[in-house]
Motif scaffolding. Structure first.
Motif, short mmCIF file in Angstrom:
data_model
loop_
_atom_site.label_atom_id
_atom_site.label_comp_id
_atom_site.label_asym_id
_atom_site.label_seq_id
_atom_site.Cartn_x
_atom_site.Cartn_y
_atom_site.Cartn_z
N ASN A 129 43.41 42.43 43.08
CA ASN A 129 42.75 42.60 44.37
C ASN A 129 42.56 44.06 44.81
O ASN A 129 41.47 44.41 45.25
N PRO A 130 43.56 44.93 44.71
CA PRO A 130 43.31 46.32 45.12
C PRO A 130 42.25 47.02 44.26
O PRO A 130 41.53 47.90 44.73
N GLN A 131 42.12 46.61 43.01
CA GLN A 131 41.16 47.24 42.10
C GLN A 131 39.72 46.80 42.39
O GLN A 131 38.78 47.55 42.11
N VAL A 132 39.55 45.62 42.95
CA VAL A 132 38.20 45.09 43.18
C VAL A 132 37.78 45.15 44.64
O VAL A 132 36.71 44.67 44.99
N ALA A 133 38.61 45.73 45.49
CA ALA A 133 38.37 45.74 46.93
C ALA A 133 36.93 46.12 47.27
O ALA A 133 36.46 47.20 46.96
N GLY A 134 36.24 45.17 47.91
CA GLY A 134 34.87 45.42 48.34
C GLY A 134 33.82 45.32 47.25
O GLY A 134 32.63 45.43 47.52
N ARG A 135 34.24 45.10 46.02
CA ARG A 135 33.28 45.08 44.92
C ARG A 135 33.09 43.70 44.31
O ARG A 135 32.22 43.50 43.48
N ALA A 136 33.94 42.73 44.73
CA ALA A 136 33.80 41.36 44.24
C ALA A 136 34.39 40.42 45.28
O ALA A 136 35.39 40.74 45.92
N ASP A 137 33.76 39.28 45.45
CA ASP A 137 34.23 38.27 46.39
C ASP A 137 35.55 37.69 45.90
O ASP A 137 35.74 37.48 44.70
N GLY A 138 36.46 37.42 46.83
CA GLY A 138 37.77 36.90 46.48
C GLY A 138 37.72 35.59 45.71
O GLY A 138 38.50 35.36 44.79
N ALA A 139 36.78 34.73 46.08
CA ALA A 139 36.64 33.44 45.39
C ALA A 139 36.22 33.66 43.93
O ALA A 139 36.69 32.95 43.03
N ARG A 140 35.36 34.63 43.71
CA ARG A 140 34.91 34.95 42.35
C ARG A 140 36.07 35.48 41.51
O ARG A 140 36.22 35.11 40.34
N VAL A 141 36.90 36.33 42.11
CA VAL A 141 38.07 36.88 41.42
C VAL A 141 39.04 35.75 41.08
O VAL A 141 39.52 35.65 39.95
N ALA A 142 39.33 34.90 42.06
CA ALA A 142 40.25 33.79 41.85
C ALA A 142 39.77 32.86 40.75
O ALA A 142 40.56 32.40 39.91
N ALA A 143 38.46 32.60 40.72
CA ALA A 143 37.91 31.72 39.68
C ALA A 143 38.10 32.33 38.29
O ALA A 143 38.45 31.62 37.32
N GLU A 144 37.90 33.62 38.18
CA GLU A 144 38.07 34.32 36.89
C GLU A 144 39.53 34.28 36.46
O GLU A 144 39.83 34.02 35.30
N VAL A 145 40.44 34.52 37.39
CA VAL A 145 41.87 34.49 37.08
C VAL A 145 42.27 33.09 36.63
O VAL A 145 42.98 32.91 35.63
N LYS A 146 41.80 32.07 37.36
CA LYS A 146 42.12 30.67 37.00
C LYS A 146 41.62 30.35 35.60
O LYS A 146 42.33 29.72 34.81
N SER A 147 40.40 30.75 35.29
CA SER A 147 39.84 30.42 33.97
C SER A 147 40.62 31.11 32.86
O SER A 147 40.78 30.56 31.78
N ARG A 148 41.12 32.32 33.12
CA ARG A 148 41.89 33.03 32.13
C ARG A 148 43.29 32.46 31.92
O ARG A 148 43.82 32.49 30.83
N LEU A 149 43.88 31.99 33.02
CA LEU A 149 45.25 31.46 32.93
C LEU A 149 45.32 30.00 32.51
O LEU A 149 46.37 29.52 32.10
N ALA A 150 44.22 29.28 32.64
CA ALA A 150 44.21 27.85 32.33
C ALA A 150 44.33 27.59 30.85
O ALA A 150 44.11 28.38 30.01
#
Length: 150
Positions: A129-150
Protein backbone atom coordinates in the motif's frame (compact mmCIF):
# COMPACT_ATOMS: atom_id res chain seq x y z
CA UNK A 1 2.39 24.75 2.60
CA UNK A 2 2.64 21.82 0.23
CA UNK A 3 3.79 22.32 -3.35
CA UNK A 4 0.71 20.53 -4.65
CA UNK A 5 -1.62 22.89 -2.80
CA UNK A 6 0.34 25.88 -4.18
CA UNK A 7 0.02 24.44 -7.69
CA UNK A 8 -3.73 23.99 -7.28
CA UNK A 9 -4.09 27.59 -6.05
CA UNK A 10 -2.12 29.01 -8.97
CA UNK A 11 -4.06 26.84 -11.44
CA UNK A 12 -7.30 28.11 -9.89
CA UNK A 13 -6.22 31.69 -10.52
CA UNK A 14 -5.30 30.86 -14.11
CA UNK A 15 -8.60 29.05 -14.72
CA UNK A 16 -10.55 31.99 -13.31
CA UNK A 17 -8.75 34.37 -15.66
CA UNK A 18 -9.40 32.02 -18.58
CA UNK A 19 -13.06 31.71 -17.51
CA UNK A 20 -12.97 27.92 -17.43
CA UNK A 21 -16.10 27.23 -15.36
CA UNK A 22 -15.73 23.50 -14.74
CA UNK A 23 -12.01 23.69 -13.91
CA UNK A 24 -12.57 26.67 -11.59
CA UNK A 25 -15.43 24.96 -9.75
CA UNK A 26 -13.46 21.72 -9.40
CA UNK A 27 -10.34 23.40 -8.07
CA UNK A 28 -12.40 25.45 -5.64
CA UNK A 29 -14.01 22.25 -4.41
CA UNK A 30 -10.58 20.66 -3.92
CA UNK A 31 -9.24 23.66 -2.02
CA UNK A 32 -12.35 23.64 0.18
CA UNK A 33 -11.82 19.94 0.92
CA UNK A 34 -8.16 20.63 1.76
CA UNK A 35 -9.15 23.48 4.10
CA UNK A 36 -11.75 21.29 5.78
CA UNK A 37 -9.18 18.53 6.27
CA UNK A 38 -6.64 21.00 7.66
CA UNK A 39 -9.18 22.34 10.16
CA UNK A 40 -10.40 18.89 11.23
CA UNK A 41 -9.30 17.72 14.63
CA UNK A 42 -8.33 19.71 17.67
CA UNK A 43 -5.68 21.91 16.04
CA UNK A 44 -5.18 23.61 12.69
CA UNK A 45 -2.46 21.99 10.58
CA UNK A 46 -1.07 22.13 7.08
CA UNK A 47 -1.36 19.05 4.88
CA UNK A 48 1.72 17.48 3.28
CA UNK A 49 1.84 16.62 -0.41
CA UNK A 50 1.13 12.96 0.43
CA UNK A 51 -1.97 13.91 2.41
CA UNK A 52 -3.18 16.20 -0.39
CA UNK A 53 -2.64 13.34 -2.87
CA UNK A 54 -4.71 10.99 -0.69
CA UNK A 55 -7.46 13.60 -0.56
CA UNK A 56 -7.35 14.00 -4.37
CA UNK A 57 -7.58 10.23 -4.82
CA UNK A 58 -10.62 10.17 -2.53
CA UNK A 59 -12.28 13.04 -4.40
CA UNK A 60 -11.56 11.46 -7.81
CA UNK A 61 -13.07 8.18 -6.61
CA UNK A 62 -16.20 10.04 -5.49
CA UNK A 63 -16.51 11.55 -8.97
CA UNK A 64 -16.14 8.17 -10.71
CA UNK A 65 -18.74 6.57 -8.45
CA UNK A 66 -21.14 9.48 -8.92
CA UNK A 67 -20.73 9.27 -12.71
CA UNK A 68 -21.60 5.56 -12.61
CA UNK A 69 -24.65 6.27 -10.45
CA UNK A 70 -25.81 9.03 -12.80
CA UNK A 71 -25.36 6.70 -15.79
CA UNK A 72 -27.52 4.06 -14.10
CA UNK A 73 -30.14 6.71 -13.36
CA UNK A 74 -30.18 7.92 -16.96
CA UNK A 75 -28.74 11.34 -16.11
CA UNK A 76 -26.16 11.49 -18.89
CA UNK A 77 -25.38 15.20 -18.55
CA UNK A 78 -24.64 14.91 -14.82
CA UNK A 79 -22.47 11.86 -15.47
CA UNK A 80 -20.49 13.82 -18.07
CA UNK A 81 -19.96 16.66 -15.56
CA UNK A 82 -18.64 14.23 -12.96
CA UNK A 83 -16.28 12.67 -15.50
CA UNK A 84 -15.00 16.12 -16.48
CA UNK A 85 -14.25 16.88 -12.83
CA UNK A 86 -12.53 13.51 -12.46
CA UNK A 87 -10.33 14.29 -15.49
CA UNK A 88 -9.30 17.61 -13.95
CA UNK A 89 -8.42 15.88 -10.67
CA UNK A 90 -6.36 13.27 -12.50
CA UNK A 91 -4.02 16.05 -13.67
CA UNK A 92 -2.84 16.37 -10.06
CA UNK A 93 -2.46 12.66 -9.33
CA UNK A 94 0.64 10.54 -9.94
CA UNK A 95 0.70 8.41 -13.09
CA UNK A 96 -1.33 5.21 -12.49
CA UNK A 97 0.49 1.89 -12.29
CA UNK A 98 0.21 -0.50 -15.20
CA UNK A 99 -0.91 -4.06 -14.50
CA UNK A 100 2.66 -5.26 -15.03
CA UNK A 101 4.12 -2.71 -12.58
CA UNK A 102 1.52 -3.61 -9.97
CA UNK A 103 2.21 -7.29 -10.45
CA UNK A 104 5.95 -6.72 -9.93
CA UNK A 105 5.35 -4.71 -6.74
CA UNK A 106 3.07 -7.40 -5.34
CA UNK A 107 5.55 -10.18 -6.21
CA UNK A 108 8.35 -8.25 -4.49
CA UNK A 109 6.19 -7.69 -1.40
CA UNK A 110 5.30 -11.38 -1.21
CA UNK A 111 8.98 -12.29 -1.46
CA UNK A 112 9.87 -9.69 1.20
CA UNK A 113 7.25 -10.88 3.68
CA UNK A 114 7.58 -14.57 2.89
CA UNK A 115 3.79 -14.86 2.65
CA UNK A 116 2.53 -18.20 1.44
CA UNK A 117 -1.23 -18.14 1.87
CA UNK A 118 -4.34 -16.02 2.12
CA UNK A 119 -3.94 -15.73 5.90
CA UNK A 120 -0.89 -13.52 5.32
CA UNK A 121 -2.60 -11.16 2.88
CA UNK A 122 -2.57 -8.38 5.49
CA UNK A 123 1.22 -8.50 5.75
CA UNK A 124 1.58 -8.16 1.99
CA UNK A 125 -0.97 -5.34 1.78
CA UNK A 126 0.88 -3.47 4.54
CA UNK A 127 4.06 -3.54 2.43
CA UNK A 128 2.41 -2.82 -0.95
CA UNK A 129 0.00 0.00 0.00
CA UNK A 130 2.64 2.68 0.76
CA UNK A 131 4.35 1.91 -2.56
CA UNK A 132 1.18 2.31 -4.64
CA UNK A 133 -0.34 5.27 -2.77
CA UNK A 134 -2.45 7.25 -5.21
CA UNK A 135 -1.30 5.21 -8.19
CA UNK A 136 -3.65 2.20 -7.96
CA UNK A 137 -7.10 1.59 -6.52
CA UNK A 138 -7.11 -0.44 -3.31
CA UNK A 139 -9.53 -2.99 -4.73
CA UNK A 140 -7.22 -3.55 -7.71
CA UNK A 141 -4.24 -4.06 -5.38
CA UNK A 142 -6.19 -6.47 -3.17
CA UNK A 143 -7.32 -8.48 -6.21
CA UNK A 144 -3.71 -8.82 -7.41
CA UNK A 145 -2.51 -9.89 -3.96
CA UNK A 146 -5.34 -12.45 -3.69
CA UNK A 147 -4.57 -13.92 -7.10
CA UNK A 148 -0.89 -14.25 -6.20
CA UNK A 149 -1.51 -15.85 -2.81
CA UNK A 150 -4.29 -18.20 -3.93
Amino acid sequence: MSELKDRIKSDLTASMKAREKVRTATLRMVLAAISTEEAAGSTQRSLSDDEVTKLLVREAKKRREAAEAFDKGGRVEDAANERAESEILSDYLPKPLTDEELSQLVAAAIAETGASGMKEMGKVMKVVNPQVAGRADGARVAAEVKSRLA
